[in-house]
Design an enzyme around this catalytic site. Structure first.
Site, mmCIF file in Angstrom:
data_model
loop_
_atom_site.group_PDB
_atom_site.id
_atom_site.type_symbol
_atom_site.label_atom_id
_atom_site.label_comp_id
_atom_site.label_asym_id
_atom_site.label_seq_id
_atom_site.Cartn_x
_atom_site.Cartn_y
_atom_site.Cartn_z
ATOM 1 N N ASP A 370 0.815 -1.213 0.000
ATOM 2 C CA ASP A 370 0.000 0.000 0.000
ATOM 3 C C ASP A 370 0.846 1.259 0.000
ATOM 4 O O ASP A 370 0.427 2.284 -0.548
ATOM 5 C CB ASP A 370 -0.916 0.027 1.232
ATOM 6 C CG ASP A 370 -2.256 -0.625 0.973
ATOM 7 O OD1 ASP A 370 -2.540 -0.970 -0.183
ATOM 8 O OD2 ASP A 370 -3.021 -0.785 1.943
ATOM 9 N N HIS A 429 -12.470 1.588 -51.195
ATOM 10 C CA HIS A 429 -11.334 0.948 -50.544
ATOM 11 C C HIS A 429 -10.518 0.168 -51.575
ATOM 12 O O HIS A 429 -9.287 0.249 -51.622
ATOM 13 C CB HIS A 429 -11.813 -0.027 -49.451
ATOM 14 C CG HIS A 429 -12.200 0.623 -48.167
ATOM 15 N ND1 HIS A 429 -13.287 1.447 -48.049
ATOM 16 C CD2 HIS A 429 -11.641 0.557 -46.931
ATOM 17 C CE1 HIS A 429 -13.382 1.860 -46.797
ATOM 18 N NE2 HIS A 429 -12.394 1.338 -46.095
#
Length: 439
Positions: A370, A429
């Site tokens: 922690d 495309h």
């Protein structure tokens, strides 16, 4: 007043274990409807009125009155003064913790957080470009408790990642500024800091005001209002996670002193009444010993009432058939913090797949992680360790793909792309790829 902790005593050998186990694990992440409604109102108001709304909510909720947002901004000089006002032992602790956290995240960055490219056989360049976020916001809880460690854990990886500006927000109810938090902001090199909190602080960071700059991502824990606000602004900005109550799971083979394990269970239970502390062990006598230590130590704890409610409401002492079975159950829980309290933790670690952080051996208390071990303490909760990870350098960086197709490469890739694009019915495309083909 005397408080009693009564964690559920379960055994995997019992016929109703699965039912009891599921009941003990259950926690609903759904926020109260009234909180959700109020948060939406606050976000909309701050987005519309900016600083004026933030000032009003800060006065209403934190009882801090300021004529302008300038009165709520902490200057670098104030942060430095807070640091210099601390006892030497606290100054040193902050600096050592910050250095260890920085060192770990610098190591982490070297493991794969760098721009890299390669060229294939036809000279086409492929790779990734790593760039830091421009500006992040860090929420630091205030009020009942102060969390300078949370500030360090959020700010240090952001620095290591190369974030340009770090903006801290921290509520200061009734104007009470915690010097340890301000000092941590100085040590962590916070760019700007404001004494605002709650949903209004999240809104200010997400949308920007005349004074509070708009950020790209918000990290850091908070109460139900903060968690709800982060959920609502996600998409406008990035967030780290929606955190639930804190959790610890201890796998114990009986070799660790029972009072150590009892205190480790307390270390998460003291956060709040919804926190969860679970012990898994194949040694029934050891579980009895841990329970005796819980009863002995609880009266000595300043937060005994919270610990007692947490352990009684969501805690469990589970007797398993073996350590292998304990590991299986741990994987089902996927805890935030997982301690392997064993003489041979590396025997069991390979069996554990899901945990926010794994603490190996009797001397590795979760509390060290922690504060100062180095790895981040911002961890996934509520079983989300099954698919998510601790806060890291990578949370403050983004990846852009790099593609440079050579003329030779365009001949091969163009034909493939043309076939696939026509198959999808996307003629433009296909044409774009075809135009680059040599006749």
């Amino acid at each position: 007043m005397t408080f009693t902790a009564t964690p559920a005593r379960l055994s995997t050998a019992s016929s109703d274990f699965e039912q009891q186990f599921a009941a003990r694990l259950h926690w609903s992440a759904e926020q109260d409807a009234a909180i959700e409604h109020r948060v939406r109102d606050i976000l909309a108001d701050v987005r519309s009125r900016g600083d004026a709304a933030v000032l009003e909510y800060t006065e209403r909720f934190d009882h801090v009155t300021a004529a302008s947002m300038g009165g709520l901004e902490l200057t670098p000089q104030e942060l430095k003064a807070a640091f210099e006002s601390l006892p030497a032992v606290q100054r040193e602790a902050l600096e050592v913790a910050a250095a260890r956290i920085r060192r770990y995240h610098e190591w982490q960055k070297r493991q794969g957080g760098e721009t890299a490219t390669y060229r294939d056989e036809d000279g086409t360049l492929l790779g990734q470009k790593i760039t830091p976020l421009d500006r992040v916001g860090i929420y630091v809880p205030g009020g009942k408790a102060a969390y300078p460690s949370s500030l360090l854990m959020n700010a240090m990886p952001a620095h290591v990642a190369g974030v340009g500006e770090i903006v801290m927000v921290v509520p200061t109810p009734r104007g009470e500024k915690n010097p340890l938090v301000l000092a941590a902001a100085h040590v962590a090199g916070v760019s700007r800091a404001f004494t605002i909190g709650g949903a209004q602080a999240i809104a200010a960071l997400a949308y920007g005001t005349a004074t509070v700059p708009k950020v790209d991502k918000i990290t850091g824990p908070g109460n139900a209002y903060v968690a709800s606000a982060k959920k609502h602004v996600f998409g406008t900005v990035g967030i780290d996670m929606i955190a639930g109550p804190s959790e610890i799971l201890v796998l114990a083979d009986g070799s660790t002193p029972a009072d150590w394990v009892a205190m480790d269970l307390f270390s998460q239970a003291e956060h709040d009444e919804l926190a969860q502390s679970i012990l898994l062990s194949p040694d029934a006598a050891y579980i009895d010993a841990v329970k005796r230590e819980i009863d002995r130590l609880l009266p000595t704890m300043p937060r005994a009432e919270i610990i007692a409610k947490s352990l009684s409401g969501r805690g469990a002492l589970i007797h398993t058939r073996s350590m292998e079975e304990a590991c299986e159950i741990s994987n089902r829980i996927a805890p935030e913090h997982l301690e392997i309290s064993s003489n041979d933790p590396h025997r069991w670690e390979p069996l554990l797949k899901h945990a926010g952080a794994i603490f190996l051996g009797a001397y590795t208390s979760e509390s060290l992680g922690d504060y100062c071990a180095g790895p981040n303490h911002v961890l996934p909760t509520s079983g989300t360790a099954r698919f998510s990870s601790p806060l890291s350098v990578y949370d403050f960086q983004k990846r852009s793909s790099l593609i440079e197709v050579s003329q030779a490469g365009a001949q091969t890739l163009g034909r493939i792309a043309r076939v696939l694009a026509l198959g999808e019915g996307l003629q433009a495309h296909a044409a774009a790829a075809e135009m680059r083909l040599s006749s």
